[in-house]
Design a protein around this motif. Structure first.
Motif, PDB file in Angstrom:
ATOM      1  N   GLU A 116       0.830  -1.211   0.000  1.00  0.00           N
ATOM      2  CA  GLU A 116       0.000   0.000   0.000  1.00  0.00           C
ATOM      3  C   GLU A 116       0.863   1.260   0.000  1.00  0.00           C
ATOM      4  OE1 GLU A 116      -2.548  -0.601   3.379  1.00  0.00           O
ATOM      5  OE2 GLU A 116      -3.761  -2.100   2.316  1.00  0.00           O
ATOM      6  N   LYS A 117       1.929   1.264   0.780  1.00  0.00           N
ATOM      7  CA  LYS A 117       2.830   2.424   0.832  1.00  0.00           C
ATOM      8  C   LYS A 117       3.537   2.653  -0.503  1.00  0.00           C
ATOM      9  CE  LYS A 117       3.806   2.456   5.770  1.00  0.00           C
ATOM     10  NZ  LYS A 117       4.834   2.242   6.815  1.00  0.00           N
ATOM     11  N   GLN A 118       3.683   1.596  -1.298  1.00  0.00           N
ATOM     12  CA  GLN A 118       4.355   1.721  -2.590  1.00  0.00           C
ATOM     13  C   GLN A 118       3.367   1.986  -3.733  1.00  0.00           C
ATOM     14  OE1 GLN A 118       6.728   2.447  -1.242  1.00  0.00           O
ATOM     15  NE2 GLN A 118       8.291   1.177  -1.467  1.00  0.00           N
ATOM     16  N   GLY A 119       2.099   2.219  -3.393  1.00  0.00           N
ATOM     17  CA  GLY A 119       1.130   2.625  -4.399  1.00  0.00           C
ATOM     18  C   GLY A 119       0.184   1.556  -4.883  1.00  0.00           C
ATOM     19  N   PHE A 120       0.199   0.389  -4.264  1.00  0.00           N
ATOM     20  CA  PHE A 120      -0.724  -0.673  -4.661  1.00  0.00           C
ATOM     21  C   PHE A 120      -2.099  -0.422  -4.046  1.00  0.00           C
ATOM     22  CE2 PHE A 120       3.239  -2.677  -5.574  1.00  0.00           C
ATOM     23  CZ  PHE A 120       2.980  -3.594  -6.570  1.00  0.00           C
ATOM     24  N   ASN A 121      -3.119  -0.823  -4.791  1.00  0.00           N
ATOM     25  CA  ASN A 121      -4.501  -0.731  -4.323  1.00  0.00           C
ATOM     26  C   ASN A 121      -5.124  -2.122  -4.328  1.00  0.00           C
ATOM     27  OD1 ASN A 121      -4.869   2.221  -4.147  1.00  0.00           O
ATOM     28  ND2 ASN A 121      -4.379   2.101  -6.323  1.00  0.00           N
ATOM     29  N   GLU A 122      -6.001  -2.363  -3.358  1.00  0.00           N
ATOM     30  CA  GLU A 122      -6.734  -3.625  -3.314  1.00  0.00           C
ATOM     31  C   GLU A 122      -7.754  -3.640  -4.440  1.00  0.00           C
ATOM     32  OE1 GLU A 122      -9.822  -5.870  -0.364  1.00  0.00           O
ATOM     33  OE2 GLU A 122      -8.097  -4.869   0.582  1.00  0.00           O
ATOM     34  N   VAL A 123      -7.742  -4.724  -5.220  1.00  0.00           N
ATOM     35  CA  VAL A 123      -8.614  -4.851  -6.382  1.00  0.00           C
ATOM     36  C   VAL A 123      -9.700  -5.892  -6.147  1.00  0.00           C
ATOM     37  CG1 VAL A 123      -8.692  -5.453  -8.841  1.00  0.00           C
ATOM     38  CG2 VAL A 123      -6.760  -4.143  -7.942  1.00  0.00           C
ATOM     39  N   ASP A 124      -9.349  -6.980  -5.465  1.00  0.00           N
ATOM     40  CA  ASP A 124     -10.293  -8.086  -5.313  1.00  0.00           C
ATOM     41  C   ASP A 124      -9.807  -8.997  -4.177  1.00  0.00           C
ATOM     42  OD1 ASP A 124     -12.492  -9.665  -5.864  1.00  0.00           O
ATOM     43  OD2 ASP A 124     -11.725 -10.451  -7.760  1.00  0.00           O
ATOM     44  N   ILE A 125     -10.654  -9.949  -3.832  1.00  0.00           N
ATOM     45  CA  ILE A 125     -10.305 -11.008  -2.877  1.00  0.00           C
ATOM     46  C   ILE A 125     -10.483 -12.337  -3.602  1.00  0.00           C
ATOM     47  CG2 ILE A 125     -10.953 -12.184  -0.730  1.00  0.00           C
ATOM     48  CD1 ILE A 125      -9.809  -9.501  -0.092  1.00  0.00           C
ATOM     49  N   ARG A 126      -9.490 -13.204  -3.516  1.00  0.00           N
ATOM     50  CA  ARG A 126      -9.611 -14.568  -4.027  1.00  0.00           C
ATOM     51  C   ARG A 126      -9.847 -15.467  -2.826  1.00  0.00           C
ATOM     52  NH1 ARG A 126      -5.139 -14.376  -8.672  1.00  0.00           N
ATOM     53  NH2 ARG A 126      -6.527 -13.506 -10.235  1.00  0.00           N
ATOM     54  N   LYS A 127     -11.051 -15.981  -2.736  1.00  0.00           N
ATOM     55  CA  LYS A 127     -11.451 -16.815  -1.597  1.00  0.00           C
ATOM     56  C   LYS A 127     -10.674 -18.132  -1.588  1.00  0.00           C
ATOM     57  CE  LYS A 127     -14.862 -14.192  -0.113  1.00  0.00           C
ATOM     58  NZ  LYS A 127     -14.771 -13.461   1.132  1.00  0.00           N
ATOM     59  N   ASN A 128     -10.197 -18.502  -0.420  1.00  0.00           N
ATOM     60  CA  ASN A 128      -9.544 -19.801  -0.204  1.00  0.00           C
ATOM     61  C   ASN A 128      -8.405 -20.078  -1.187  1.00  0.00           C
ATOM     62  OD1 ASN A 128     -11.395 -20.458   1.921  1.00  0.00           O
ATOM     63  ND2 ASN A 128     -12.912 -20.808   0.325  1.00  0.00           N
ATOM     64  N   TYR A 129      -7.599 -19.076  -1.457  1.00  0.00           N
ATOM     65  CA  TYR A 129      -6.539 -19.168  -2.473  1.00  0.00           C
ATOM     66  C   TYR A 129      -5.280 -19.859  -1.951  1.00  0.00           C
ATOM     67  CZ  TYR A 129      -3.359 -17.578  -6.156  1.00  0.00           C
ATOM     68  OH  TYR A 129      -2.455 -17.521  -7.177  1.00  0.00           O
ATOM     69  N   TYR A 130      -4.831 -19.460  -0.777  1.00  0.00           N
ATOM     70  CA  TYR A 130      -3.574 -19.986  -0.238  1.00  0.00           C
ATOM     71  C   TYR A 130      -3.815 -21.148   0.718  1.00  0.00           C
ATOM     72  CZ  TYR A 130      -0.967 -15.827  -1.755  1.00  0.00           C
ATOM     73  OH  TYR A 130      -0.369 -14.836  -2.490  1.00  0.00           O
ATOM     74  N   PRO A 131      -2.984 -22.192   0.627  1.00  0.00           N
ATOM     75  CA  PRO A 131      -3.072 -23.246   1.637  1.00  0.00           C
ATOM     76  C   PRO A 131      -2.470 -22.770   2.954  1.00  0.00           C
ATOM     77  CG  PRO A 131      -1.282 -23.712   0.120  1.00  0.00           C
ATOM     78  CD  PRO A 131      -1.980 -22.477  -0.393  1.00  0.00           C
ATOM     79  N   LYS A 132      -3.022 -23.267   4.056  1.00  0.00           N
ATOM     80  CA  LYS A 132      -2.456 -22.996   5.375  1.00  0.00           C
ATOM     81  C   LYS A 132      -1.570 -24.176   5.764  1.00  0.00           C
ATOM     82  CE  LYS A 132      -6.198 -20.147   7.198  1.00  0.00           C
ATOM     83  NZ  LYS A 132      -7.193 -20.026   8.282  1.00  0.00           N
ATOM     84  N   PRO A 133      -0.552 -23.941   6.591  1.00  0.00           N
ATOM     85  CA  PRO A 133       0.381 -25.025   6.948  1.00  0.00           C
ATOM     86  C   PRO A 133      -0.297 -26.224   7.604  1.00  0.00           C
ATOM     87  CG  PRO A 133       1.176 -22.908   7.782  1.00  0.00           C
ATOM     88  CD  PRO A 133      -0.184 -22.672   7.193  1.00  0.00           C
ATOM     89  N   ASN A 134      -1.341 -26.006   8.400  1.00  0.00           N
ATOM     90  CA  ASN A 134      -1.991 -27.103   9.118  1.00  0.00           C
ATOM     91  C   ASN A 134      -3.342 -27.478   8.522  1.00  0.00           C
ATOM     92  OD1 ASN A 134       0.134 -27.197  10.975  1.00  0.00           O
ATOM     93  ND2 ASN A 134      -0.745 -25.489  12.112  1.00  0.00           N
ATOM     94  N   GLY A 135      -3.495 -27.237   7.241  1.00  0.00           N
ATOM     95  CA  GLY A 135      -4.753 -27.531   6.566  1.00  0.00           C
ATOM     96  C   GLY A 135      -5.631 -26.308   6.463  1.00  0.00           C
TER      97      GLY A 135
END
Length: 147
Positions: A116-135
């Motif tokens: 955000e400090k470098q000028g990025f803006n939030e565009v969207d949310i990708r639901k359940n995109y990243y795996p978590k280490p413990n499932g």
């Protein structure tokens, strides 16, 4: 003073060790090696002659996607991520890239603040995109910066 150079073939073992230390669910060495080539702008950051961070970025036409940015935990908090991101953005501008995209874990407030400090803006949310280490899965925040 940190220095930034393009990633070279003999850097991968070091990059992979940083990747393993810096991410909750790290890329494999094979994935890291597969994200190289003529459509990539991949940079490494050296401090005192030692690689402490890297960025993996793919370019397509006038857009780029930052796939990975990592700084070893022992070197975090020194501004290296910001220096690396700024150099990447500078190099992309020179190549005529107009938009830089990325996804970041919703829980990664430090990285989100940097972007955000470098000028990025939030565009969207990708639901359940990243795996978590413990499932389970975690949302990704899609961000863009117009260069």
């Amino acid at each position: 003073m940190p220095q930034i150079f393009p990633v070279e073939a003999d850097d991968f073992d070091c990059l992979y060790e940083i990747e393993r230390q810096a991410h909750l669910v790290p890329w494999s060495l094979a994935t890291l090696k597969n994200n190289q080539g003529e459509r990539y702008l991949n940079l490494k950051l050296l401090d005192a002659g030692r690689i402490v961070g890297f960025a993996v970025c793919q370019t397509v036409l006038d857009e780029a996607t930052l796939f990975n940015l990592a700084v070893e935990p022992a070197s975090q908090g020194k501004g290296f991520g910001k220096i690396l991101l700024n150099k990447l953005m500078e190099e992309l501008r020179k190549k005529g890239i107009q938009t830089l995209w990325l996804e970041v874990r919703e829980s990664n407030s430090i990285a989100r603040r940097l972007y955000e400090k470098q000028g990025f803006n939030e565009v969207d949310i990708r639901k359940n995109y990243y795996p978590k280490p413990n499932g389970g899965r975690e949302n990704a925040v899609v961000m863009a910066c117009y260069l």
